[in-house]
Write a protein that holds these residues in place. Structure first.
Motif, PDB file in Angstrom:
ATOM      1  N   LEU A  87       0.461   4.505  -2.476  1.00  0.00           N
ATOM      2  CA  LEU A  87       0.061   5.599  -1.973  1.00  0.00           C
ATOM      3  C   LEU A  87       0.986   6.866  -2.294  1.00  0.00           C
ATOM      4  CD1 LEU A  87      -1.412   4.458   1.383  1.00  0.00           C
ATOM      5  CD2 LEU A  87      -2.656   5.522  -0.524  1.00  0.00           C
TER       6      LEU A  87
ATOM      7  N   ASP B 294      -4.306   6.666   6.151  1.00  0.00           N
ATOM      8  CA  ASP B 294      -4.221   7.375   5.018  1.00  0.00           C
ATOM      9  C   ASP B 294      -5.639   7.397   4.614  1.00  0.00           C
ATOM     10  OD1 ASP B 294      -4.266   8.512   2.258  1.00  0.00           O
ATOM     11  OD2 ASP B 294      -2.025   8.303   2.336  1.00  0.00           O
TER      12      ASP B 294
ATOM     13  N   THR C  87      -2.541   9.337  -7.099  1.00  0.00           N
ATOM     14  CA  THR C  87      -3.110   8.095  -6.421  1.00  0.00           C
ATOM     15  C   THR C  87      -4.443   8.906  -5.709  1.00  0.00           C
ATOM     16  OG1 THR C  87      -1.228   6.631  -6.134  1.00  0.00           O
ATOM     17  CG2 THR C  87      -3.097   6.350  -4.744  1.00  0.00           C
TER      18      THR C  87
ATOM     19  N   VAL D 120      -6.945   3.669  -2.606  1.00  0.00           N
ATOM     20  CA  VAL D 120      -6.173   2.250  -2.714  1.00  0.00           C
ATOM     21  C   VAL D 120      -7.099   1.528  -1.825  1.00  0.00           C
ATOM     22  CG1 VAL D 120      -4.098   0.888  -2.280  1.00  0.00           C
ATOM     23  CG2 VAL D 120      -4.050   3.384  -2.968  1.00  0.00           C
TER      24      VAL D 120
ATOM     25  N   ARG E 218      -9.727  -0.709   3.718  1.00  0.00           N
ATOM     26  CA  ARG E 218      -9.732  -2.213   3.751  1.00  0.00           C
ATOM     27  C   ARG E 218     -11.052  -2.568   3.558  1.00  0.00           C
ATOM     28  NH1 ARG E 218     -10.607  -6.267   6.898  1.00  0.00           N
ATOM     29  NH2 ARG E 218     -11.497  -5.316   8.597  1.00  0.00           N
TER      30      ARG E 218
ATOM     31  N   VAL F 106      -3.646   0.963   7.407  1.00  0.00           N
ATOM     32  CA  VAL F 106      -3.029   2.175   6.956  1.00  0.00           C
ATOM     33  C   VAL F 106      -3.707   3.458   7.286  1.00  0.00           C
ATOM     34  CG1 VAL F 106      -2.016   3.293   4.774  1.00  0.00           C
ATOM     35  CG2 VAL F 106      -2.084   0.805   4.876  1.00  0.00           C
TER      36      VAL F 106
ATOM     37  N   ARG G 113      -7.040   7.867   1.850  1.00  0.00           N
ATOM     38  CA  ARG G 113      -7.082   7.365   0.512  1.00  0.00           C
ATOM     39  C   ARG G 113      -7.293   5.592   0.605  1.00  0.00           C
ATOM     40  NH1 ARG G 113      -2.144   9.364  -2.382  1.00  0.00           N
ATOM     41  NH2 ARG G 113      -1.294   9.151  -0.242  1.00  0.00           N
ATOM     42  N   TRP G 114      -6.946   5.152   1.765  1.00  0.00           N
ATOM     43  CA  TRP G 114      -6.997   3.679   1.920  1.00  0.00           C
ATOM     44  C   TRP G 114      -8.202   3.346   2.558  1.00  0.00           C
ATOM     45  CZ3 TRP G 114      -4.519  -0.627   1.084  1.00  0.00           C
ATOM     46  CH2 TRP G 114      -4.468  -1.696   1.971  1.00  0.00           C
TER      47      TRP G 114
ATOM     48  N   GLY H  37      -7.515  -2.546  -0.099  1.00  0.00           N
ATOM     49  CA  GLY H  37      -7.001  -3.682   0.224  1.00  0.00           C
ATOM     50  C   GLY H  37      -8.286  -4.629   0.690  1.00  0.00           C
TER      51      GLY H  37
ATOM     52  N   LEU I  82      -4.129  -5.201  -4.674  1.00  0.00           N
ATOM     53  CA  LEU I  82      -4.446  -4.166  -4.186  1.00  0.00           C
ATOM     54  C   LEU I  82      -5.310  -3.495  -5.500  1.00  0.00           C
ATOM     55  CD1 LEU I  82      -1.875  -2.425  -1.986  1.00  0.00           C
ATOM     56  CD2 LEU I  82      -3.567  -3.809  -1.333  1.00  0.00           C
TER      57      LEU I  82
ATOM     58  N   ALA J 167       0.802  -1.243  -0.057  1.00  0.00           N
ATOM     59  CA  ALA J 167       0.085  -0.010  -0.043  1.00  0.00           C
ATOM     60  C   ALA J 167       0.979   1.342   0.195  1.00  0.00           C
ATOM     61  CB  ALA J 167      -1.019  -0.166   1.135  1.00  0.00           C
TER      62      ALA J 167
ATOM     63  N   LEU K 106      -6.282  -0.019  -7.384  1.00  0.00           N
ATOM     64  CA  LEU K 106      -5.689   1.291  -7.300  1.00  0.00           C
ATOM     65  C   LEU K 106      -6.436   2.265  -8.327  1.00  0.00           C
ATOM     66  CD1 LEU K 106      -3.335   3.116  -6.844  1.00  0.00           C
ATOM     67  CD2 LEU K 106      -2.050   2.237  -8.938  1.00  0.00           C
TER      68      LEU K 106
END
Length: 330
Positions: free
Chosen positions: A31, A51, A36, A39, A56, A49, A53-54, A41, A68, A27, A70
Motif C-alpha cells: 500500500l 485503507d 498501488t 490490494v 479482504r 486494514v 484500496r484494501w 487479502g 496478496l 499489506a 496487487l
C-alpha cells in the motif's frame, strides 16, 4: 514506473493496463508503494486494514501462507470513500468496491440491486466510466430451489440495479460463492477512461442468451475483455460449459480439462498468444477441499510456472466443481 509495465507497448494515448501480481508480503508494504491501485487479502486470516484500496475477500485459500493480490498502475493514485463505497484511481483506471449486508436490503435480490445501483451512479459520474471487469462474491450461492436459488436471485437484483448502464455491452465478470457469512455480498470492479473489446467464446452460448432453465434473468457478462491498449485479456469466470450446458457432471478432471479448452478458445478469439506464462496470474475456485490437491497437480502439469491462487469457492452451477479466471498479458 511499476516493474514490468515498461515492457508493455500501448498505443499512444491509451492507458497501460494495471499490472496484476501475487506477492508474499505485508499489506502495509504494498500500500505504501507508488502506483498501488488495490490490494486483496483472502480469507478469515487476512488482516483488517483501514485503507480504501484494501479488500479482504471472502474466499478461503487452500495454501498458507497466502499471497496478496496487487494491482499497480503507472501513475500517482488517489483514493477515498463515498459512503459505503471504497474507491481509488490513477492513470485512467478506477477501482471501486462495495459490500452490502443482505439483512439491510431485504435479501439477495435487494442487496444486489443496491450494490449495482451504487456502483452505476458512482462510476457513471467519473471519467473512468468504462467498466471492464467485475467480481461478485456471494454467500451460499447455490442455496434455494428453482428460481429461489440465491445465484438466480442475485442475477435478478443485478439486472435491476445496473439498469441500462451496460446497454452497449457487458463487462467481463466472475460470480462465485463464498463460505463466509451468507448475508455478506462483495462486489468490486475495474473501470477505465477508455473502452475495451469484449470477447466471446465460440464454444459457448453468450451468457445473456441462456435459456429459461438458468433463471428468470440471464447472467449478464462477457466471456473476456481485451483492455484498451490491447495488451491484456481480462478473463471471466470460466468453467466446463459447452454451448449453454454443464459438461462432465461428477468428473473433476474432465471438467478441469474442458475449462482449459475453453480458456484456449478465448485466447484464440482475442488473438492472444496461446498458453499462459509466469506473468499471467490465475485463480482456481474449487468447490470441494478434497479436490484441491488434484486440481493443483493438473494445473501444474498443464500450466507449468503459471501463478495460480487456489481458493475454496462454489461455482454458480451446483454441478460444476471448478472454475478459473485471471489475466493474460501479451
Amino acid at each position: 514506473m511499476v516493474q514490468g509495465c515498461e515492457d508493455l507497448q500501448a498505443e499512444p494515448g491509451l492507458p497501460h493496463a494495471p499490472r496484476v501480481s501475487y506477492r508474499m508480503t505485508e499489506a502495509a508494504v504494498v500500500l505504501a508503494e507508488p502506483g498501488t491501485l488495490a490490494v486483496f487479502g483472502f480469507g478469515a486470516g487476512a488482516p483488517s486494514v483501514d485503507d480504501p484500496r484494501w479488500l479482504r475477500v471472502e474466499q478461503e485459500p487452500f495454501d498458507a501462507p497466502t499471497p496478496l493480490e496487487l494491482w499497480q498502475v503507472e501513475a500517482d493514485v488517489i483514493h477515498g470513500r463515498d459512503g459505503d463505497l471504497n474507491w481509488s484511481s490513477g492513470g485512467g483506471w478506477l477501482f471501486a468496491a462495495i459490500e452490502p449486508d443482505e439483512r439491510e436490503h431485504g435479501g439477495p435480490v435487494g442487496a444486489a440491486r443496491y450494490a449495482y445501483e451504487r456502483l452505476r451512479h458512482f462510476v457513471g459520474g467519473r471519467a473512468e466510466h468504462q467498466v471492464l471487469r467485475i467480481w461478485n462474491y456471494i454467500g451460499a450461492i447455490n442455496h434455494g430451489d428453482g428460481d429461489q436459488e440465491r445465484y438466480k436471485q442475485f442475477c435478478e437484483g443485478r439486472a435491476h440495479g445496473q439498469g441500462d448502464f451496460f446497454a452497449e455491452g457487458y463487462p467481463a465478470a466472475t460470480a462465485i460463492g463464498h463460505h463466509g457469512a451468507e448475508h455478506h455480498l462483495q462486489v468490486y470492479l475495474l473501470a477505465c477512461t477508455h473502452a475495451g473489446e469484449r470477447v466471446e467464446n465460440p464454444r459457448q452460448v453468450s451468457a445473456w442468451h441462456y435459456p429459461r432453465q438458468y433463471g428468470r434473468t440471464s447472467p449478464g457478462f462477457a466471456r473476456a475483455m481485451t483492455l484498451p491498449a490491447q495488451d491484456v485479456l481480462a478473463i471471466s469466470g470460466t468453467a466446463a460449459v459447452v454451448g449453454h450446458a454443464s459438461a462432465h457432471v461428477g468428473d473433476l478432471e474432465a471438467q478441469l480439462n474442458e475449462t482449459l479448452t475453453n480458456l484456449a478458445a478465448l485466447l484464440a478469439s482475442a488473438d492472444m498468444p496461446a498458453g499462459f506464462d509466469t506473468h499471467s496470474p490465475l485463480k482456481a475456485y474449487v468447490r470441494h477441499p478434497a479436490d484441491a490437491p488434484r486440481v493443483r497437480e493438473i494445473l501444474q502439469q498443464r500450466l507449468p510456472g503459471v501463478p495460480v491462487l487456489m481458493l475454496h469457492g462454489d461455482v454458480c452451477r451446483s454441478e460444476l466443481l471448478v472454475e478459473l479466471d485471471g489475466w493474460r498479458y501479451a
